[in-house]
Design a protein around this motif. Structure first.
Motif, PDB file in Angstrom:
ATOM      1  N   LEU A  19      33.055 -42.385  12.490  1.00 62.05           N
ATOM      2  CA  LEU A  19      33.973 -42.223  11.362  1.00 62.05           C
ATOM      3  C   LEU A  19      33.790 -43.365  10.371  1.00 62.05           C
ATOM      4  O   LEU A  19      33.505 -44.498  10.767  1.00 62.05           O
ATOM      5  N   SER A  20      33.984 -43.077   9.112  1.00 60.75           N
ATOM      6  CA  SER A  20      33.989 -44.152   8.110  1.00 60.75           C
ATOM      7  C   SER A  20      35.273 -44.956   8.288  1.00 60.75           C
ATOM      8  O   SER A  20      36.212 -44.521   8.972  1.00 60.75           O
ATOM      9  N   GLU A  22      37.624 -45.446   6.128  1.00 64.17           N
ATOM     10  CA  GLU A  22      38.736 -44.682   5.569  1.00 64.17           C
ATOM     11  C   GLU A  22      39.162 -43.560   6.516  1.00 64.17           C
ATOM     12  O   GLU A  22      40.357 -43.302   6.689  1.00 64.17           O
ATOM     13  N   GLU A  23      38.190 -42.872   7.114  1.00 58.25           N
ATOM     14  CA  GLU A  23      38.524 -41.793   8.053  1.00 58.25           C
ATOM     15  C   GLU A  23      39.241 -42.336   9.285  1.00 58.25           C
ATOM     16  O   GLU A  23      40.210 -41.735   9.766  1.00 58.25           O
ATOM     17  N   ARG A  27      43.014 -41.409  10.528  1.00 59.01           N
ATOM     18  CA  ARG A  27      43.326 -40.898  11.871  1.00 59.01           C
ATOM     19  C   ARG A  27      44.408 -41.736  12.540  1.00 59.01           C
ATOM     20  O   ARG A  27      45.305 -41.216  13.186  1.00 59.01           O
TER      21      ARG A  27
END
Length: 174
Positions: A19-20, A22-23, A27
């Motif tokens: 995941l980045s 930001e992601e 989450r």
């Protein structure tokens, strides 16, 4: 020395990476995970390298005492003992992914944040320091307070003494 990684202690398989920044933060937010400023700082610094490939790692928990340090020890001593038992450090972002996966952590018996020592009920993730600076967060720990999941960063230097009962999460070798 016998390897502590081969005992009957429960292990957790956790998917880490992919995941980045930001992601990952989204989450954590969606899951209701609370972060302190040190956790935000450390996760942002880890994100500079970009998202890592997703990999499943096996996590084992050990107290400092179980690593053979009945009087406690410093991070270098704890990590050295863990390595002698076949345990490895986790990737720096492991704590965030473990926080998302760990739904059964018991609520801490108190709300005290215990400056100068690990808070009760906390699980510190064994990971390499991102910077050799005592003012920069040294790592992350998981804690549940009043049924609210936290991901918290902490600061300490290599001379800080951890208690024999402090709990760490390591990566199992292999």
């Amino acid at each position: 020395m016998t390897g502590l990684q081969n005992d009957a202690t429960p292990r957790r398989r956790v998917l880490v990476g992919g995941l980045s920044h930001e992601e990952l933060l989204a989450r954590l937010g969606d899951a209701g995970v609370l972060l302190n400023v040190h956790a935000e700082t450390l996760l942002a610094a880890a994100a500079v390298e970009g998202p890592s490939e997703a990999e499943t790692i096996v996590i084992v928990e050990r107290s400092v005492r179980e690593l053979g340090l009945p009087e406690g020890g410093t991070l270098p001593e704890i990590y050295e003992r863990a390595g002698a038992h076949g345990l490895r450090l986790c990737p720096p972002v492991t704590a965030a992914y473990l926080r998302l996966a760990l739904h059964d952590q018991a609520s801490a018996p108190d709300r005290v944040l215990s400056a100068g020592r690990a808070p009760s009920g906390s699980l510190t993730i064994a990971a390499p320091r991102l910077r050799d600076d005592p003012d920069f967060p040294a790592g992350l720990y998981l804690r549940v307070i009043d049924d609210r999941a936290w991901l918290r960063g902490y600061r300490c230097d290599d001379q800080h003494e951890w208690s024999a009962d402090d709990m760490f999460a390591f990566r199992a070798a292999g």
